[in-house]
Design an enzyme around this catalytic site. Structure first.
Site, PDB file in Angstrom:
ATOM      1  N   LYS A 261       0.823  -1.218   0.000  1.00  0.00           N
ATOM      2  CA  LYS A 261       0.000   0.000   0.000  1.00  0.00           C
ATOM      3  C   LYS A 261       0.850   1.258   0.000  1.00  0.00           C
ATOM      4  O   LYS A 261       0.478   2.272  -0.570  1.00  0.00           O
ATOM      5  CB  LYS A 261      -0.901   0.029   1.253  1.00  0.00           C
ATOM      6  CG  LYS A 261      -2.159  -0.796   1.142  1.00  0.00           C
ATOM      7  CD  LYS A 261      -3.137  -0.311   2.206  1.00  0.00           C
ATOM      8  CE  LYS A 261      -4.307  -1.213   2.412  1.00  0.00           C
ATOM      9  NZ  LYS A 261      -5.071  -0.853   3.608  1.00  0.00           N
TER      10      LYS A 261
ATOM     11  N   LYS B 158      -6.643  -9.639  -4.886  1.00  0.00           N
ATOM     12  CA  LYS B 158      -7.701  -9.991  -3.943  1.00  0.00           C
ATOM     13  C   LYS B 158      -8.880  -9.025  -4.070  1.00  0.00           C
ATOM     14  O   LYS B 158      -8.689  -7.847  -4.399  1.00  0.00           O
ATOM     15  CB  LYS B 158      -7.088 -10.054  -2.534  1.00  0.00           C
ATOM     16  CG  LYS B 158      -7.587  -9.085  -1.552  1.00  0.00           C
ATOM     17  CD  LYS B 158      -6.872  -9.050  -0.260  1.00  0.00           C
ATOM     18  CE  LYS B 158      -6.968  -7.585   0.144  1.00  0.00           C
ATOM     19  NZ  LYS B 158      -6.826  -7.193   1.458  1.00  0.00           N
TER      20      LYS B 158
ATOM     21  N   LYS C 209     -12.440  -3.911  -0.695  1.00  0.00           N
ATOM     22  CA  LYS C 209     -13.429  -2.831  -0.630  1.00  0.00           C
ATOM     23  C   LYS C 209     -12.840  -1.491  -1.027  1.00  0.00           C
ATOM     24  O   LYS C 209     -13.564  -0.576  -1.377  1.00  0.00           O
ATOM     25  CB  LYS C 209     -14.098  -2.765   0.759  1.00  0.00           C
ATOM     26  CG  LYS C 209     -13.168  -2.627   1.947  1.00  0.00           C
ATOM     27  CD  LYS C 209     -13.964  -2.507   3.233  1.00  0.00           C
ATOM     28  CE  LYS C 209     -13.432  -3.351   4.357  1.00  0.00           C
ATOM     29  NZ  LYS C 209     -12.059  -3.057   4.773  1.00  0.00           N
TER      30      LYS C 209
HETATM   31  P1  TYM Z   1     -10.096  -5.391   6.344  1.00  0.00           P
HETATM   32  O1  TYM Z   1     -11.002  -4.303   6.748  1.00  0.00           O
HETATM   33  O2  TYM Z   1      -9.265  -5.185   5.118  1.00  0.00           O
HETATM   34  O3  TYM Z   1     -10.903  -6.743   6.150  1.00  0.00           O
HETATM   35  C1  TYM Z   1     -11.782  -7.243   7.131  1.00  0.00           C
HETATM   36  C2  TYM Z   1     -11.688  -8.759   7.156  1.00  0.00           C
HETATM   37  O4  TYM Z   1     -11.999  -9.296   5.865  1.00  0.00           O
HETATM   38  C3  TYM Z   1     -10.947 -10.154   5.417  1.00  0.00           C
HETATM   39  N1  TYM Z   1     -10.832 -10.014   3.954  1.00  0.00           N
HETATM   40  C4  TYM Z   1     -10.915 -11.020   3.086  1.00  0.00           C
HETATM   41  N2  TYM Z   1     -11.104 -12.338   3.258  1.00  0.00           N
HETATM   42  C5  TYM Z   1     -11.154 -13.108   2.145  1.00  0.00           C
HETATM   43  N3  TYM Z   1     -11.022 -12.616   0.887  1.00  0.00           N
HETATM   44  C6  TYM Z   1     -10.837 -11.304   0.668  1.00  0.00           C
HETATM   45  N4  TYM Z   1     -10.722 -10.829  -0.571  1.00  0.00           N
HETATM   46  C7  TYM Z   1     -10.772 -10.437   1.798  1.00  0.00           C
HETATM   47  N5  TYM Z   1     -10.610  -9.108   1.945  1.00  0.00           N
HETATM   48  C8  TYM Z   1     -10.635  -8.870   3.265  1.00  0.00           C
HETATM   49  C9  TYM Z   1      -9.705  -9.641   6.120  1.00  0.00           C
HETATM   50  O5  TYM Z   1      -8.707 -10.639   6.188  1.00  0.00           O
HETATM   51  C10 TYM Z   1     -10.254  -9.253   7.479  1.00  0.00           C
HETATM   52  O6  TYM Z   1     -10.326 -10.380   8.322  1.00  0.00           O
HETATM   53  N6  TYM Z   1      -6.197  -4.868   9.447  1.00  0.00           N
HETATM   54  C11 TYM Z   1      -7.534  -5.383   9.303  1.00  0.00           C
HETATM   55  C12 TYM Z   1      -8.533  -4.831  10.312  1.00  0.00           C
HETATM   56  C13 TYM Z   1      -8.120  -4.968  11.744  1.00  0.00           C
HETATM   57  C14 TYM Z   1      -8.205  -6.145  12.516  1.00  0.00           C
HETATM   58  C15 TYM Z   1      -7.814  -5.765  13.840  1.00  0.00           C
HETATM   59  C16 TYM Z   1      -8.560  -7.466  12.226  1.00  0.00           C
HETATM   60  C17 TYM Z   1      -7.708  -3.950  12.544  1.00  0.00           C
HETATM   61  N7  TYM Z   1      -7.525  -4.428  13.808  1.00  0.00           N
HETATM   62  C18 TYM Z   1      -7.769  -6.690  14.854  1.00  0.00           C
HETATM   63  C19 TYM Z   1      -8.505  -8.398  13.268  1.00  0.00           C
HETATM   64  C20 TYM Z   1      -8.119  -7.994  14.570  1.00  0.00           C
HETATM   65  C21 TYM Z   1      -8.090  -5.018   7.940  1.00  0.00           C
HETATM   66  O7  TYM Z   1      -7.688  -4.054   7.340  1.00  0.00           O
HETATM   67  O8  TYM Z   1      -9.146  -5.781   7.559  1.00  0.00           O
END
Ligand code: TYM
Length: 330
Positions: free
Chosen positions: A114, A195, A198
Site C-alpha cells: 500500500k 484480492k 473494498k
Molecule cells: P479489512 O477491513 O481489510 O478486512 C476485514 C476482514 O476481511 C478479510 N478479507 C478477506 N477475506 C477473504 N477474501 C478477501 N478478498 C478479503 N478481503 C478482506 C480480512 O482478512 C479481514 O479479516 N487490518 C484489518 C482490520 C483490523 C483487525 C484488527 C482485524 C484492525 N484491527 C484486529 C482483526 C483484529 C483489515 O484491514 O481488515
C-alpha cells in the site's frame, strides 16, 4: 481447565464491505457468537492511514455498522463498537509501538504494497500493525477470525505479546488466528490475481453486500474465466485462477469443498448460473436488512456507543496492567 474462548476481530470502514470480507471473516464472526465471548470492532483509525474524505468516512462507518448487524451480529450477545470511541486502543498502540521494532514493521507486506515506497505515505500506515496488535491484546483475546491477508499481522501480534510478557511479566493472552480453509482469499472477479478489496477503484470485480440481484447477476456473468471451458479447481495455475475463484466462492457460500463442486459442472455457463442463485440467496436478505437499519442512524450510533462503554471496561483493565508492568505510573 479449558480457557474461555474470547474472540476479537476488526474491519476497516475503508469502503463498502464485500463478499470477500463476508466469506473470509464476517461469516465466522456470526458463528463464533454461539461459542465465545465476542468483541467486534469497526476500525476507523485504521481507515485514516490512507486519505479519506471525512463525510465519506462517516457514511462508510454507518453503512458498515448496519452491515454488521444485518449479517446477524447481535449487540445483546456480542460487543460491537467503533475503535476511536475506546481511547485505550491508541494508548496501548503506543506501548506496542514501543515494543515492536522498525525492522519488524518494515517487513509487513501490506505496508510495502500500500505504501509503495512513497515519501507521502502516512506514518500511521507504517505503525498500523502495532495498533492492530493493541486492538487484539486489549481484550485478552484467545482467537481472531480473519482472512488470509491478515496472517502476517497476527504473527506479529503474537510475537509482540510474547516479547512483552517475557520482558515485563505475564500481561497478555497470546491469540490464535482463525483462518478458514475455504474462502480465506476471495479474488477480484475481473482480475483473479488480485484480492477482492473494498478499497479497489473498480466495482466490476467486487460483489458488495449491498449489490442488487441484477448487479450480482451481471458481475458474475462477466467474471473472467478462460477459453478451456473445463471446470477444474486449480488456484495455483494462472489459467484456472478465474474459475477456481468462482468455485471457492461457491464452496464458501454453501460449506462445500471447491473440488467437490467442480465435479458437478461441465460448463462455465451452468456453474455461473448456480453461483448467481447461491450468492443472491445469501446476500439479498442482508441487503434488505441494511436498508432497514439505515432508516435510523441515531439508533445505530446509540448501539455502537453502548458497545464502546462495554468494551472500555475490559480495555481499561488490560491497559492499566500493561502500563504498570512497563513502569508507567497508573
Ligand atoms: P479489512 O477491513 O481489510 O478486512 C476485514 C476482514 O476481511 C478479510 N478479507 C478477506 N477475506 C477473504 N477474501 C478477501 N478478498 C478479503 N478481503 C478482506 C480480512 O482478512 C479481514 O479479516 N487490518 C484489518 C482490520 C483490523 C483487525 C484488527 C482485524 C484492525 N484491527 C484486529 C482483526 C483484529 C483489515 O484491514 O481488515
Amino acid at each position: 481447565m479449558t480457557e474461555t474462548k474470547r474472540v476479537l476481530s476488526g474491519i476497516a470502514p475503508s469502503g463498502a464491505p464485500t463478499l470477500g470480507n463476508y466469506l473470509g471473516a464476517l461469516k465466522f464472526w456470526v458463528e463464533d457468537q454461539s461459542s465465545a465471548d465476542c468483541f467486534y470492532c469497526i476500525v476507523d483509525l485504521h481507515a485514516i492511514t490512507v486519505d479519506q474524505s471525512p463525510s465519506v468516512l462517516k457514511e462508510q462507518t454507518l453503512e458498515l455498522a448496519a452491515s454488521l448487524l444485518a449479517i446477524g451480529l447481535d449487540p445483546k450477545v456480542s460487543t460491537i463498537f467503533i475503535q476511536s470511541q475506546v481511547p485505550e486502543h491508541t494508548q496501548l498502540g503506543w506501548l506496542m509501538e514501543s515494543t515492536a521494532t522498525f525492522g519488524e514493521l518494515s517487513r509487513m507486506t501490506q505496508f510495502k504494497d500500500k505504501g509503495k515506497g512513497s515519501n507521502v505515505t502516512r506514518a500511521s500506515l507504517f505503525t498500523y500493525p502495532a495498533l492492530m496488535a493493541a486492538d487484539i491484546l486489549l481484550y485478552q483475546t484467545t482467537h481472531v477470525p480473519v482472512g488470509d491477508d491478515q496472517k502476517q499481522h497476527l504473527e506479529l501480534t503474537r510475537d509482540l505479546a510474547l516479547r512483552f510478557n517475557n520482558k515485563y511479566g505475564e500481561t497478555f493472552k497470546v491469540p490464535h488466528p482463525e483462518i478458514p480453509s475455504v474462502g480465506a482469499r476471495i479474488m477480484d472477479l475481473q482480475d483473479p490475481k488480485r484480492k477482492m478489496s473494498k478499497s479497489s477503484e473498480t466495482a466490476a470485480g467486487n460483489i458488495y453486500l449491498t449489490d442488487e440481484p441484477d448487479t450480482i447477476r451481471k458481475k458474475i456473468q462477466r467474471a473472467v474465466t478462460d477459453t478451456e471451458n473445463k471446470v477444474r479447481f486449480d488456484p495455483e495455475s494462472t489459467q484456472k485462477a478465474g474459475v477456481s475463484n468462482l468455485l471457492t466462492i461457491f464452496g464458501a457460500l454453501t460449506n462445500r469443498h471447491p473440488v467437490e463442486i467442480a465435479t458437478n459442472y461441465s460448463s462455465y455457463g451452468t456453474l455461473k448460473g448456480d453461483l448467481i442463485e447461491a450468492t443472491i440467496e445469501t446476500l439479498e436478505p442482508i441487503r434488505k436488512r441494511i436498508a432497514e437499519l439505515r432508516c435510523d442512524d441515531a439508533a445505530l450510533i446509540g448501539t455502537l456507543r453502548e458497545g464502546a462503554h462495554k468494551a472500555q471496561l475490559v480495555a481499561r483493565d488490560t491497559f492499566d496492567k500493561a502500563k504498570e508492568a512497563m513502569g508507567l505510573i497508573a
